[in-house]
Design a protein around this motif. Sequence first.
Motif, PDB file in Angstrom:
ATOM      1  N   VAL A 138       0.834  -1.206   0.000  1.00 30.82           N
ATOM      2  CA  VAL A 138       0.000   0.000   0.000  1.00 30.82           C
ATOM      3  C   VAL A 138       0.867   1.254   0.000  1.00 30.82           C
ATOM      4  CG1 VAL A 138      -1.764   1.281   1.276  1.00 30.82           C
ATOM      5  CG2 VAL A 138      -1.896  -1.208   1.124  1.00 30.82           C
ATOM      6  N   VAL A 139       1.855   1.281   0.882  1.00 34.00           N
ATOM      7  CA  VAL A 139       2.737   2.454   0.961  1.00 34.00           C
ATOM      8  C   VAL A 139       3.555   2.590  -0.319  1.00 34.00           C
ATOM      9  CG1 VAL A 139       4.675   3.476   2.218  1.00 34.00           C
ATOM     10  CG2 VAL A 139       2.805   2.390   3.473  1.00 34.00           C
ATOM     11  N   GLY A 140       3.949   1.468  -0.920  1.00 36.32           N
ATOM     12  CA  GLY A 140       4.678   1.534  -2.188  1.00 36.32           C
ATOM     13  C   GLY A 140       3.860   2.188  -3.288  1.00 36.32           C
ATOM     14  N   VAL A 141       2.593   1.836  -3.371  1.00 37.68           N
ATOM     15  CA  VAL A 141       1.718   2.462  -4.370  1.00 37.68           C
ATOM     16  C   VAL A 141       1.542   3.945  -4.075  1.00 37.68           C
ATOM     17  CG1 VAL A 141      -0.631   2.475  -5.293  1.00 37.68           C
ATOM     18  CG2 VAL A 141       0.529   0.310  -4.894  1.00 37.68           C
ATOM     19  N   LEU A 142       1.355   4.286  -2.778  1.00 39.05           N
ATOM     20  CA  LEU A 142       1.221   5.693  -2.408  1.00 39.05           C
ATOM     21  C   LEU A 142       2.472   6.488  -2.764  1.00 39.05           C
ATOM     22  CD1 LEU A 142      -0.578   5.430   1.055  1.00 39.05           C
ATOM     23  CD2 LEU A 142      -1.578   6.045  -1.147  1.00 39.05           C
ATOM     24  N   CYS A 143       3.628   5.893  -2.535  1.00 40.11           N
ATOM     25  CA  CYS A 143       4.881   6.577  -2.880  1.00 40.11           C
ATOM     26  C   CYS A 143       4.994   6.764  -4.393  1.00 40.11           C
ATOM     27  CB  CYS A 143       6.070   5.786  -2.350  1.00 40.11           C
ATOM     28  SG  CYS A 143       6.232   5.815  -0.554  1.00 40.11           S
ATOM     29  N   CYS A 144       4.561   5.782  -5.175  1.00 47.07           N
ATOM     30  CA  CYS A 144       4.583   5.928  -6.634  1.00 47.07           C
ATOM     31  C   CYS A 144       3.664   7.064  -7.080  1.00 47.07           C
ATOM     32  CB  CYS A 144       4.175   4.618  -7.296  1.00 47.07           C
ATOM     33  SG  CYS A 144       5.366   3.286  -7.092  1.00 47.07           S
ATOM     34  N   LEU A 145       2.467   7.140  -6.489  1.00 49.06           N
ATOM     35  CA  LEU A 145       1.562   8.244  -6.815  1.00 49.06           C
ATOM     36  C   LEU A 145       2.160   9.582  -6.406  1.00 49.06           C
ATOM     37  CD1 LEU A 145      -1.857   6.690  -5.747  1.00 49.06           C
ATOM     38  CD2 LEU A 145      -0.976   6.974  -8.069  1.00 49.06           C
ATOM     39  N   ASP A 146       2.821   9.610  -5.276  1.00 50.21           N
ATOM     40  CA  ASP A 146       3.465  10.836  -4.795  1.00 50.21           C
ATOM     41  C   ASP A 146       4.555  11.270  -5.768  1.00 50.21           C
ATOM     42  OD1 ASP A 146       4.020  12.982  -3.246  1.00 50.21           O
ATOM     43  OD2 ASP A 146       4.763  11.858  -1.525  1.00 50.21           O
ATOM     44  N   ILE A 147       5.358  10.323  -6.194  1.00 49.87           N
ATOM     45  CA  ILE A 147       6.427  10.646  -7.159  1.00 49.87           C
ATOM     46  C   ILE A 147       5.829  11.176  -8.458  1.00 49.87           C
ATOM     47  CG2 ILE A 147       8.241   9.631  -8.584  1.00 49.87           C
ATOM     48  CD1 ILE A 147       8.814   7.718  -6.244  1.00 49.87           C
ATOM     49  N   ALA A 148       4.758  10.550  -8.936  1.00 51.80           N
ATOM     50  CA  ALA A 148       4.135  10.991 -10.189  1.00 51.80           C
ATOM     51  C   ALA A 148       3.560  12.399 -10.053  1.00 51.80           C
ATOM     52  CB  ALA A 148       3.047  10.004 -10.589  1.00 51.80           C
ATOM     53  N   LEU A 149       2.898  12.672  -8.898  1.00 49.69           N
ATOM     54  CA  LEU A 149       2.321  14.007  -8.703  1.00 49.69           C
ATOM     55  C   LEU A 149       3.400  15.072  -8.600  1.00 49.69           C
ATOM     56  CD1 LEU A 149      -0.539  13.161  -6.177  1.00 49.69           C
ATOM     57  CD2 LEU A 149      -0.773  13.760  -8.589  1.00 49.69           C
TER      58      LEU A 149
END
Length: 347
Positions: A138-149
Motif C-alpha cells: 500500500v505504501v509503495g503504491v502511495l509513494c509511486c503516486l506521490d512521485i508521479a504528482l
Amino acid sequence: MKRFMTWWYAFSMPKRGPDTTPGERERSRYARLTSGFLLLICALFLPLAPIMIFDSPNSPSSPPIGIGTLILLACAFGFGKAGWNYISAAFIVAYNILCISAVMATNPLDPSLLPLFGIFSVSVIMAGALLPPVASLVVGVLCCLDIALISQLVPHTLAYQQMLDKGLFTVTLIVPVSIQLMISVMTYVIMRNLINTIRRADRAEEIVSLQQELALHVRTQVQQKQQLEEGFQKIAETHARISNGDLSVRVNLSEGHMLWNVAGSLNNLLNRMQRMKSDADMLIATRQAAYQVSNVLHQAVTMGTINNVHLPTTGTPLDPVIIELNNVARSATSHSQSRYGNTLGQH
C-alpha cells in the motif's frame, strides 16, 4: 545501552503483564520495534527541529515542515504509549513520507533532487516492518503516486526540463516508480515469510510449553494417585484394627497429604472414642468396687466387726470414700480401746 533501552520501552510503551500467548508476544515485538524506530527518528530529527523552525530565513517552508513533523512524532508517541501500535507506526511512516514530499514540493525540481525519490524506499521498508506486510504494498503504491504528482505538478528547473526534452523521463519517473514497486514487493515477501517463521517458532515454543505443562500435570496426577492409594491403605488398616477393638491406633499422615483432613477427623473421633471407652471402663470398675465395698460393710455390720474393717483401695473415684471409711474405722477402734482401758482401771 541495554538499561537505557529498557527505560525507553517502559517510558514509551503501555504497562502490560507478562506475555503468555503467541499473540501477546507478537504484539510486544511490534510495540518494541515501533518504539525503537521512534527513538531513532527522534534522535536524528529533534536536534534539527529548532533550526528548521526558528533559523531558516532562506527557506520559508522549513518552519511549517518542522512543526508538522513534530506533530506527527508526538502523535506517534502518544498512540504508542496508549497501546495503539499500528496507528503509531502509521504516523512514523507518514513522517518519513512528509519529510521527503515537503522538500520536493517546496523546491523546483532539479536533477540534484532526484536521489531523494529513493528515500521513499525507507517508508516502504518501515511500513513492512512496523505494520502487517501488506502495508508495504500500500505504501509503495502511495509513494509511486506521490512521485508521479511531484513530477507533474512541481515546477522544474531548466536542467530538469532539458532532461525531459531529451526523453529521459525514464530516469525522472519510471526508474523511481519501478524501484518503489520492486522494494515494496520484496519487502512484502520477506516480511511475510519472516512473520510466518516467527509465528511457527512461537507455536513450537507454545507446544513445548504445553508439553511441559502436560508432563508436569501427569506427574502431579501420579503423585496424587500414589498419595491416595497410600492414604486409603493406612485408613483401611486403621479401620481393621478398630474393628478388632484397638482404639489406640491412629492414621499417620503428614500435613499436606490429600487425605490429611480425613485422617485428622478420624484421629479426633478415635481420641473421643478412646476417652469414652476409658470413662466406660472406669464406670464399670467403680460399680464393681462399690458393690464389693457394700458387701464388705454389710458383712461387717452383720457380724459386729465394723470397727475392724479395712477396705483396700480400688483405683476408682471411690478411693477417697474408702480412705475416709478406713479412717473412721480406725478412730472407732481407738476410742473403744481407750474406754475398755478406763473400765479396767476402775475395777
